[in-house]
Design an enzyme around this catalytic site. Structure first.
Site, PDB file in Angstrom:
ATOM      1  NE  ARG A 216     -52.699   5.041 -22.126  1.00  0.00           N
ATOM      2  CZ  ARG A 216     -52.826   4.544 -23.504  1.00  0.00           C
ATOM      3  NH1 ARG A 216     -53.021   3.260 -23.280  1.00  0.00           N
ATOM      4  NH2 ARG A 216     -53.256   5.321 -24.350  1.00  0.00           N
ATOM      5  CG  PHE A 232     -55.310  -9.461 -21.909  1.00  0.00           C
ATOM      6  CD1 PHE A 232     -55.097 -10.527 -22.834  1.00  0.00           C
ATOM      7  CD2 PHE A 232     -56.387  -9.482 -21.249  1.00  0.00           C
ATOM      8  CE1 PHE A 232     -55.893 -11.760 -22.346  1.00  0.00           C
ATOM      9  CE2 PHE A 232     -57.063 -10.610 -21.116  1.00  0.00           C
ATOM     10  CZ  PHE A 232     -57.005 -11.762 -21.797  1.00  0.00           C
ATOM     11  CG  ASP A 254     -48.878  -9.155 -22.930  1.00  0.00           C
ATOM     12  OD1 ASP A 254     -49.897  -8.263 -23.236  1.00  0.00           O
ATOM     13  OD2 ASP A 254     -48.250  -9.693 -23.597  1.00  0.00           O
ATOM     14  CG  ASP A 304     -57.149  -3.283 -23.133  1.00  0.00           C
ATOM     15  OD1 ASP A 304     -58.221  -3.332 -23.880  1.00  0.00           O
ATOM     16  OD2 ASP A 304     -56.364  -2.503 -23.437  1.00  0.00           O
ATOM     17  CB  CYS A 344     -60.956  -3.366 -28.883  1.00  0.00           C
ATOM     18  SG  CYS A 344     -60.164  -5.048 -29.127  1.00  0.00           S
TER      19      CYS A 344
END
Length: 400
Positions: A216, A232, A254, A304, A344
């Site tokens: 961020r 996302f 989203d 992300d 991730c």
């Protein structure tokens, strides 16, 4: 053999003590030769080599392929309140050395990397959120809670042990207040000049993605004058960072109405110009294709996505998913613009992720320069003996 036959114990197959000698905290079922005194789920067991040498003290999990997780390699160290107090205090001292009071959303315990396998604890201001994913962690709830209350006597504590991985340990979901109950789960945290809303009851994971703090900050640093698409977006924290960094426009995308609502609240909390923010409820894959058909272009796109690979068998499918979405995004980046792209998935290694993004650039017929690498922030440390603790990979790509 010098085995204590009164206590539950595990004896390893011949030659299967190498990982433990390197301090790796997992014992798989196929490494075990014999189980003595039939321990119950989560019980503490002594671990011995095939020759009878004491190796470690571990938590037993009869339902999992990871049959035991190591608590300690010190034979004189009992697994009690004092044990958890020592591990918690060490972890908290590290975090205090890493962050000042301008950041009060911090991962306190990063499971195996902090010597507490199966335990994650996040600290959101004066609320602690506990997540127990292993049988041993679940069985030690009372000791852990007592140690937490000693260290943080004025904090509320909420449990979010509601993740699917507990099923592999034969455990059911558990949620609820454990100390200093509150009427709701919302709490405000501070991060690099931002005020952000976390809902520890309804939010993803423990309520927030603390691991993306450094990312961020990178978006904030590079967003001046940019038109940004935040895919996302969850609760829109990348959007807050971009707008604080001077972005001209940000679109959050989203599937969750609740997350997008929170994204608006986060923008309001930071007194940002709401006319520069648009929330779009959409499937990101479909939205990117739609924007391509419409000729939309962006200076910065942030990808992300959730974890695409939960097991090795899913890795190739995950690669196809990452390649597809990165290809779609690159087609929407203005020449000279930036793509922030993340994985991730712990099973997705650095080199493989970079190759997937490179292949996406070829398919998109775009030149891609990797100008920066990002990863989980320093309150998500990776122990030298537990490389599996490294999972979040990010690339900042210049697209031509």
């Amino acid at each position: 053999m010098n085995i204590d036959t009164k206590s539950p114990a595990i004896i390893l197959q011949d030659g299967r003590d190498k990982a433990l000698n390197r301090r790796h905290p997992w014992l798989f079922s196929n490494a075990i030769k014999q189980v003595i005194n039939t321990p119950n789920r989560g019980d503490t067991v002594e671990v011995y080599s095939s020759s009878g040498q004491w190796l470690a003290r571990a938590a037993y999990s009869p339902s999992s392929q990871i049959r035991a997780r190591i608590w300690t390699f010190q034979q004189d160290e009992a697994i009690d309140v004092a044990f958890f107090s020592r591990r918690l205090s060490r972890a908290w001292a590290l975090r205090q050395s890493l962050f000042d009071q301008s950041t009060d959303g911090i991962r306190l315990i990063a499971a195996e990397s902090d010597g507490l396998p199966g335990i994650t604890i996040d600290k959101y201001a004066d609320v602690l959120v506990l997540q127990l994913v292993s049988a041993g962690a679940d069985a030690q709830r009372k000791n852990l809670l007592a140690a937490l209350i000693q260290l943080f006597p004025s904090h509320s504590i909420y449990e979010r042990s509601d993740v699917d991985v507990r099923k592999k340990e034969g455990l059911k979901p558990v949620t609820g207040w454990l100390a200093a109950e509150r009427e709701h789960g919302e709490v405000l945290i501070k991060e690099h000049g931002m005020t952000l809303l976390v809902d520890v009851i309804q939010g993803h994971k423990t309520g927030f993605y603390l691991d993306q703090r450094a990312s961020r900050a990178a978006v904030k640093r590079l967003a001046s004058g940019a038109r940004v698409l935040n895919c996302f977006s969850y609760t829109g924290t990348f959007a807050v960072a971009a707008l604080q960094g001077g972005a001209s426009e940000v679109i959050n995308a989203d599937m969750s109405e609740l997350a997008l609502s929170t994204a608006s609240r986060n923008a309001e909390l930071n007194q940002l110009d709401l006319s520069k923010l648009t929330n779009v409820k959409a499937d990101v894959f479909k939205l990117l294709r739609q924007y391509h058909e419409q000729g939309e272009l962006f200076d910065i796109i942030i990808l992300d996505p959730p974890k695409f690979a939960e097991s090795k068998s899913q890795l190739m499918g995950a690669c196809r998913g990452y390649k597809d979405i990165n290809r779609l995004a690159m087609q929407l980046v203005k020449p000279g613009g930036l793509l922030f792209t993340f994985s991730c998935s712990g099973l997705m290694e650095d080199s493989l992720f970079q190759k997937v993004v490179a292949d996406a650039a070829l398919d998109a017929n775009r030149d891609c320069l990797f100008i920066e690498k990002l990863q989980q922030d320093s309150d998500h440390p990776v122990a030298s003996f537990f490389p599996e603790g490294y999972y979040l990979k990010g690339l900042v790509c210049k697209i031509w």
